[in-house]
Design an enzyme around this catalytic site. Structure first.
Site, PDB file in Angstrom:
ATOM      1  N   ILE A  57       0.819  -1.234   0.000  1.00  0.00           N
ATOM      2  CA  ILE A  57       0.000   0.000   0.000  1.00  0.00           C
ATOM      3  C   ILE A  57       0.848   1.276   0.000  1.00  0.00           C
ATOM      4  O   ILE A  57       0.327   2.357  -0.226  1.00  0.00           O
ATOM      5  CB  ILE A  57      -1.012   0.099   1.173  1.00  0.00           C
ATOM      6  CG1 ILE A  57      -0.369  -0.221   2.507  1.00  0.00           C
ATOM      7  CG2 ILE A  57      -2.249  -0.734   0.923  1.00  0.00           C
ATOM      8  CD1 ILE A  57      -1.216   0.247   3.673  1.00  0.00           C
ATOM      9  N   GLN A 106      12.959  -3.881   9.024  1.00  0.00           N
ATOM     10  CA  GLN A 106      11.674  -4.590   8.879  1.00  0.00           C
ATOM     11  C   GLN A 106      10.625  -3.920   9.763  1.00  0.00           C
ATOM     12  O   GLN A 106      10.861  -3.687  10.954  1.00  0.00           O
ATOM     13  CB  GLN A 106      11.842  -6.067   9.285  1.00  0.00           C
ATOM     14  CG  GLN A 106      10.553  -6.876   9.118  1.00  0.00           C
ATOM     15  CD  GLN A 106      10.733  -8.360   9.481  1.00  0.00           C
ATOM     16  OE1 GLN A 106      11.796  -8.778   9.952  1.00  0.00           O
ATOM     17  NE2 GLN A 106       9.685  -9.139   9.282  1.00  0.00           N
ATOM     18  N   HIS A 127       8.257 -11.503   4.570  1.00  0.00           N
ATOM     19  CA  HIS A 127       7.717 -11.177   3.240  1.00  0.00           C
ATOM     20  C   HIS A 127       8.852 -10.808   2.304  1.00  0.00           C
ATOM     21  O   HIS A 127       9.891 -10.294   2.722  1.00  0.00           O
ATOM     22  CB  HIS A 127       6.701 -10.030   3.317  1.00  0.00           C
ATOM     23  CG  HIS A 127       7.168  -8.863   4.107  1.00  0.00           C
ATOM     24  ND1 HIS A 127       7.141  -8.835   5.482  1.00  0.00           N
ATOM     25  CD2 HIS A 127       7.709  -7.680   3.734  1.00  0.00           C
ATOM     26  CE1 HIS A 127       7.635  -7.690   5.914  1.00  0.00           C
ATOM     27  NE2 HIS A 127       8.006  -6.969   4.878  1.00  0.00           N
ATOM     28  N   HIS A 182       9.750  -8.449  -0.941  1.00  0.00           N
ATOM     29  CA  HIS A 182       9.328  -7.310  -1.756  1.00  0.00           C
ATOM     30  C   HIS A 182       9.747  -7.573  -3.196  1.00  0.00           C
ATOM     31  O   HIS A 182      10.897  -7.952  -3.455  1.00  0.00           O
ATOM     32  CB  HIS A 182      10.051  -6.032  -1.309  1.00  0.00           C
ATOM     33  CG  HIS A 182       9.738  -5.581   0.075  1.00  0.00           C
ATOM     34  ND1 HIS A 182       8.802  -4.611   0.351  1.00  0.00           N
ATOM     35  CD2 HIS A 182      10.251  -5.932   1.275  1.00  0.00           C
ATOM     36  CE1 HIS A 182       8.750  -4.394   1.651  1.00  0.00           C
ATOM     37  NE2 HIS A 182       9.626  -5.178   2.243  1.00  0.00           N
TER      38      HIS A 182
HETATM   39  P1  5GP Z   1       9.075  -4.234   5.795  1.00  0.00           P
HETATM   40  O1  5GP Z   1       9.486  -2.887   6.318  1.00  0.00           O
HETATM   41  O2  5GP Z   1       8.529  -5.083   6.947  1.00  0.00           O
HETATM   42  O3  5GP Z   1      10.136  -4.946   5.007  1.00  0.00           O
HETATM   43  O4  5GP Z   1       7.903  -4.001   4.762  1.00  0.00           O
HETATM   44  C1  5GP Z   1       6.559  -3.896   5.112  1.00  0.00           C
HETATM   45  C2  5GP Z   1       5.839  -3.411   3.881  1.00  0.00           C
HETATM   46  O5  5GP Z   1       4.463  -3.545   4.108  1.00  0.00           O
HETATM   47  C3  5GP Z   1       6.104  -1.947   3.550  1.00  0.00           C
HETATM   48  O6  5GP Z   1       6.586  -1.851   2.220  1.00  0.00           O
HETATM   49  C4  5GP Z   1       4.759  -1.278   3.729  1.00  0.00           C
HETATM   50  O7  5GP Z   1       4.518  -0.284   2.770  1.00  0.00           O
HETATM   51  C5  5GP Z   1       3.798  -2.435   3.597  1.00  0.00           C
HETATM   52  N1  5GP Z   1       2.574  -2.305   4.376  1.00  0.00           N
HETATM   53  C6  5GP Z   1       2.451  -1.844   5.640  1.00  0.00           C
HETATM   54  N2  5GP Z   1       1.176  -1.950   6.055  1.00  0.00           N
HETATM   55  C7  5GP Z   1       0.495  -2.506   5.028  1.00  0.00           C
HETATM   56  C8  5GP Z   1      -0.890  -2.869   4.849  1.00  0.00           C
HETATM   57  O8  5GP Z   1      -1.734  -2.704   5.713  1.00  0.00           O
HETATM   58  N3  5GP Z   1      -1.220  -3.406   3.651  1.00  0.00           N
HETATM   59  C9  5GP Z   1      -0.317  -3.604   2.647  1.00  0.00           C
HETATM   60  N4  5GP Z   1      -0.780  -4.128   1.528  1.00  0.00           N
HETATM   61  N5  5GP Z   1       0.977  -3.262   2.779  1.00  0.00           N
HETATM   62  C10 5GP Z   1       1.383  -2.729   3.954  1.00  0.00           C
END
Ligand code: 5GP
Length: 137
Positions: A34, A96, A102, A104
């Protein structure tokens, strides 16, 4: 690390909050980020409850990377571009922000990435991109 089943991706997996999904099977889910760092930014997650890649069962890791490859190919086809940044942040120290493992998939160059998890994308645009990716799967 202990898994918190109240994290946002666990809620998406349980259907408690919505997500723009592009692919789902018994073991994995792929959906649009998002706060995309580029148009078409997609996330692939295993359904098993692991916080980081290091916690993930190796068999689930092996299966999930196959889905990462499948979705990456669909993104390249759908968006008619070459080059996808694959990013996986394992641990808060790495940046993270959501504690469910997850991957990307960001169709961009590492030199042109937008800021991480910082700005909501245009929902209508994201839905349109998701439709294209789904059609290419
Ligand atoms: P991280 O920082 O854990 O590697 O990435 C988390 C990702 O999840 C980020 O790119 C962020 O934009 C995305 N994200 C956070 N909250 C949500 C959500 O509620 N829905 C979706 N689809 N993506 C999210």
């Amino acid at each position: 690390m202990a898994y918190d089943d109240q994290n946002i991706f666990a809620k998406i997996l349980r259907g408690e909050i919505p997500a723009i999904k592009v692919y789902e099977d018994e073991k994995t889910l792929a959906f649009m980020d998002i706060m995309p760092q580029a148009e078409g930014h997609t996330l692939v997650i295993p359904k098993s409850p692991a916080v980081t890649l290091l916690d993930l069962d190796p068999e689930d890791a092996a299966y999930t990377i196959q889905i990462v490859q499948k979705v990456a190919k669909a993104i390249e086809t759908a968006l008619e571009r070459k080059g996808i940044v694959l990013m996986q942040l394992s641990g808060e120290e790495a940046g993270q922000t959501v504690p469910h493992i997850h991957f990307h998939l960001i169709p961009s160059s590492v030199h042109q990435l937008g800021k991480h998890a910082s700005q909501m994308g245009d929902q209508a645009k994201i839905v349109a991109l998701a439709e294209k990716i789904k059609a290419a799967l």
